[in-house]
Design a protein around this motif. Structure first.
Motif, PDB file in Angstrom:
ATOM      1  N   LEU A  22       6.914  13.761  -5.881  1.00  0.00           N
ATOM      2  CA  LEU A  22       5.855  14.732  -5.662  1.00  0.00           C
ATOM      3  C   LEU A  22       4.627  14.475  -6.515  1.00  0.00           C
ATOM      4  O   LEU A  22       3.504  14.716  -6.097  1.00  0.00           O
ATOM      5  CB  LEU A  22       6.382  16.149  -5.927  1.00  0.00           C
ATOM      6  N   LEU A  23       4.829  13.970  -7.737  1.00  0.00           N
ATOM      7  CA  LEU A  23       3.703  13.737  -8.630  1.00  0.00           C
ATOM      8  C   LEU A  23       2.861  12.569  -8.141  1.00  0.00           C
ATOM      9  O   LEU A  23       3.393  11.528  -7.746  1.00  0.00           O
ATOM     10  CB  LEU A  23       4.210  13.454 -10.054  1.00  0.00           C
ATOM     11  N   PRO A  24       1.527  12.687  -8.138  1.00  0.00           N
ATOM     12  CA  PRO A  24       0.677  11.580  -7.689  1.00  0.00           C
ATOM     13  C   PRO A  24       0.724  10.414  -8.673  1.00  0.00           C
ATOM     14  O   PRO A  24       0.836  10.602  -9.879  1.00  0.00           O
ATOM     15  CB  PRO A  24      -0.712  12.214  -7.623  1.00  0.00           C
ATOM     16  N   THR A  25       0.639   9.218  -8.138  1.00  0.00           N
ATOM     17  CA  THR A  25       0.604   8.004  -8.952  1.00  0.00           C
ATOM     18  C   THR A  25      -0.629   7.201  -8.570  1.00  0.00           C
ATOM     19  O   THR A  25      -1.213   7.372  -7.494  1.00  0.00           O
ATOM     20  CB  THR A  25       1.861   7.150  -8.729  1.00  0.00           C
ATOM     21  N   PHE A  26      -1.023   6.297  -9.469  1.00  0.00           N
ATOM     22  CA  PHE A  26      -2.171   5.431  -9.205  1.00  0.00           C
ATOM     23  C   PHE A  26      -1.806   4.007  -9.599  1.00  0.00           C
ATOM     24  O   PHE A  26      -1.239   3.768 -10.664  1.00  0.00           O
ATOM     25  CB  PHE A  26      -3.397   5.883  -9.999  1.00  0.00           C
ATOM     26  N   GLN A  27      -2.120   3.052  -8.710  1.00  0.00           N
ATOM     27  CA  GLN A  27      -1.888   1.643  -8.979  1.00  0.00           C
ATOM     28  C   GLN A  27      -3.139   0.854  -8.603  1.00  0.00           C
ATOM     29  O   GLN A  27      -3.888   1.240  -7.698  1.00  0.00           O
ATOM     30  CB  GLN A  27      -0.695   1.126  -8.171  1.00  0.00           C
ATOM     31  N   PHE A  28      -3.341  -0.266  -9.297  1.00  0.00           N
ATOM     32  CA  PHE A  28      -4.501  -1.115  -9.027  1.00  0.00           C
ATOM     33  C   PHE A  28      -4.088  -2.568  -9.202  1.00  0.00           C
ATOM     34  O   PHE A  28      -3.319  -2.904 -10.116  1.00  0.00           O
ATOM     35  CB  PHE A  28      -5.653  -0.785  -9.982  1.00  0.00           C
ATOM     36  N   GLY A  29      -4.602  -3.436  -8.316  1.00  0.00           N
ATOM     37  CA  GLY A  29      -4.235  -4.836  -8.435  1.00  0.00           C
ATOM     38  C   GLY A  29      -5.156  -5.757  -7.658  1.00  0.00           C
ATOM     39  O   GLY A  29      -6.184  -5.342  -7.112  1.00  0.00           O
ATOM     40  N   VAL A  30      -4.772  -7.028  -7.614  1.00  0.00           N
ATOM     41  CA  VAL A  30      -5.509  -8.063  -6.894  1.00  0.00           C
ATOM     42  C   VAL A  30      -4.636  -8.604  -5.772  1.00  0.00           C
ATOM     43  O   VAL A  30      -3.408  -8.476  -5.807  1.00  0.00           O
ATOM     44  CB  VAL A  30      -5.933  -9.205  -7.845  1.00  0.00           C
ATOM     45  N   LYS A  31      -5.279  -9.223  -4.771  1.00  0.00           N
ATOM     46  CA  LYS A  31      -4.519  -9.771  -3.653  1.00  0.00           C
ATOM     47  C   LYS A  31      -5.248 -10.970  -3.062  1.00  0.00           C
ATOM     48  O   LYS A  31      -6.447 -11.149  -3.244  1.00  0.00           O
ATOM     49  CB  LYS A  31      -4.314  -8.713  -2.569  1.00  0.00           C
ATOM     50  N   GLY A  32      -4.486 -11.799  -2.361  1.00  0.00           N
ATOM     51  CA  GLY A  32      -5.062 -12.944  -1.679  1.00  0.00           C
ATOM     52  C   GLY A  32      -4.111 -13.414  -0.605  1.00  0.00           C
ATOM     53  O   GLY A  32      -2.912 -13.101  -0.627  1.00  0.00           O
ATOM     54  N   GLY A  33      -4.629 -14.150   0.385  1.00  0.00           N
ATOM     55  CA  GLY A  33      -3.756 -14.628   1.431  1.00  0.00           C
ATOM     56  C   GLY A  33      -4.493 -15.381   2.512  1.00  0.00           C
ATOM     57  O   GLY A  33      -5.643 -15.805   2.337  1.00  0.00           O
ATOM     58  N   VAL A  34      -3.828 -15.541   3.643  1.00  0.00           N
ATOM     59  CA  VAL A  34      -4.360 -16.293   4.773  1.00  0.00           C
ATOM     60  C   VAL A  34      -4.415 -15.394   5.996  1.00  0.00           C
ATOM     61  O   VAL A  34      -3.706 -14.393   6.095  1.00  0.00           O
ATOM     62  CB  VAL A  34      -3.507 -17.541   5.069  1.00  0.00           C
ATOM     63  N   ASN A  35      -5.282 -15.761   6.945  1.00  0.00           N
ATOM     64  CA  ASN A  35      -5.356 -15.028   8.202  1.00  0.00           C
ATOM     65  C   ASN A  35      -5.386 -15.995   9.373  1.00  0.00           C
ATOM     66  O   ASN A  35      -5.661 -17.194   9.214  1.00  0.00           O
ATOM     67  CB  ASN A  35      -6.571 -14.093   8.233  1.00  0.00           C
ATOM     68  N   LEU A  36      -5.084 -15.469  10.539  1.00  0.00           N
ATOM     69  CA  LEU A  36      -5.124 -16.229  11.779  1.00  0.00           C
ATOM     70  C   LEU A  36      -5.961 -15.418  12.762  1.00  0.00           C
ATOM     71  O   LEU A  36      -5.547 -14.346  13.196  1.00  0.00           O
ATOM     72  CB  LEU A  36      -3.718 -16.455  12.316  1.00  0.00           C
TER      73      LEU A  36
END
Length: 203
Positions: A22-36
């Motif tokens: 029930l308690l709100p959480t916060f997360q932050f990060g980086v990402k990378g990848g490929v697309n088609l």
């Protein structure tokens, strides 16, 4: 006495688990990848012209705000989308679109903190930053898309969280035509992307 102690432990565990959901959480990060990427076309301007999927890439940041089993996940990332055009005579050329993409996703997560499965969906706004296309020769008139400055899409996807690392597979359905042609045709970009994300911190 032992039964009472065991019961209290079980109740405490249930309450703690429910509170964590029930308690709100916060997360932050980086990402990378490929697309088609693929472009769906219609209209006379695209007669006798086919498009083939080509791989591109993306990279940026993400945040996740959650509570009560649901979360909101905004992202901002740089995307390179590539498509190959080919006519009936076998002549072909390539087009590359570079943009800043902003998905605004809602979703839910199943599992424990260290291992979970997510489902996400939501709109995406794409802001073109480079509309130069490597198109020349016989395909110029048919395949020059006059790429718009702003486009819209909708994303559907699923992901897996393993501690601080996340894997996501998504399908992006183009909602607006990416070209500035009049009534003689239009083109929309549809895309799959596979990404790896790393959580830098969470609260």
């Amino acid at each position: 006495m032992k039964k009472i102690t065991l019961l209290l432990i079980v109740i405490t565990g249930i309450v703690s688990s429910a509170s964590a959901q029930l308690l709100p959480t916060f997360q932050f990060g980086v990402k990378g990848g490929v697309n088609l990427s693929a472009i769906s076309t219609s209209g006379s301007v695209f007669n006798n012209l086919n498009t083939n999927n080509r791989a591109g890439f993306l990279g940026g940041v993400w945040a996740r705000i959650g509570g009560a089993g649901f979360h909101f996940q905004p992202e901002v990332y740089y995307t390179s989308k590539n498509v190959t055009f080919k006519n009936d005579a076998g002549a072909y050329d390539k087009a590359e679109f570079k943009s800043i993409d902003v998905p605004l996703l809602v979703g839910t997560r199943f599992g424990v903190p260290a291992l979970g499965v997510r489902l996400n969906t939501g709109p995406l706004v794409s802001f073109a930053i480079d509309k130069n296309q490597d198109i020349h020769g016989a395909l110029v008139e048919a395949s020059d898309l006059h790429y718009k400055d702003q486009n819209y899409a909708w994303q559907f996807g699923a992901g897996v969280d393993i501690k601080s690392i996340s894997f996501d597979l998504r399908y992006e359905l183009g909602l607006s035509k990416v070209d500035n042609f009049a009534d003689d045709g239009h083109a929309k970009i549809n895309m799959f992307n596979l990404t790896v994300a790393y959580r830098l911190f969470g609260l």
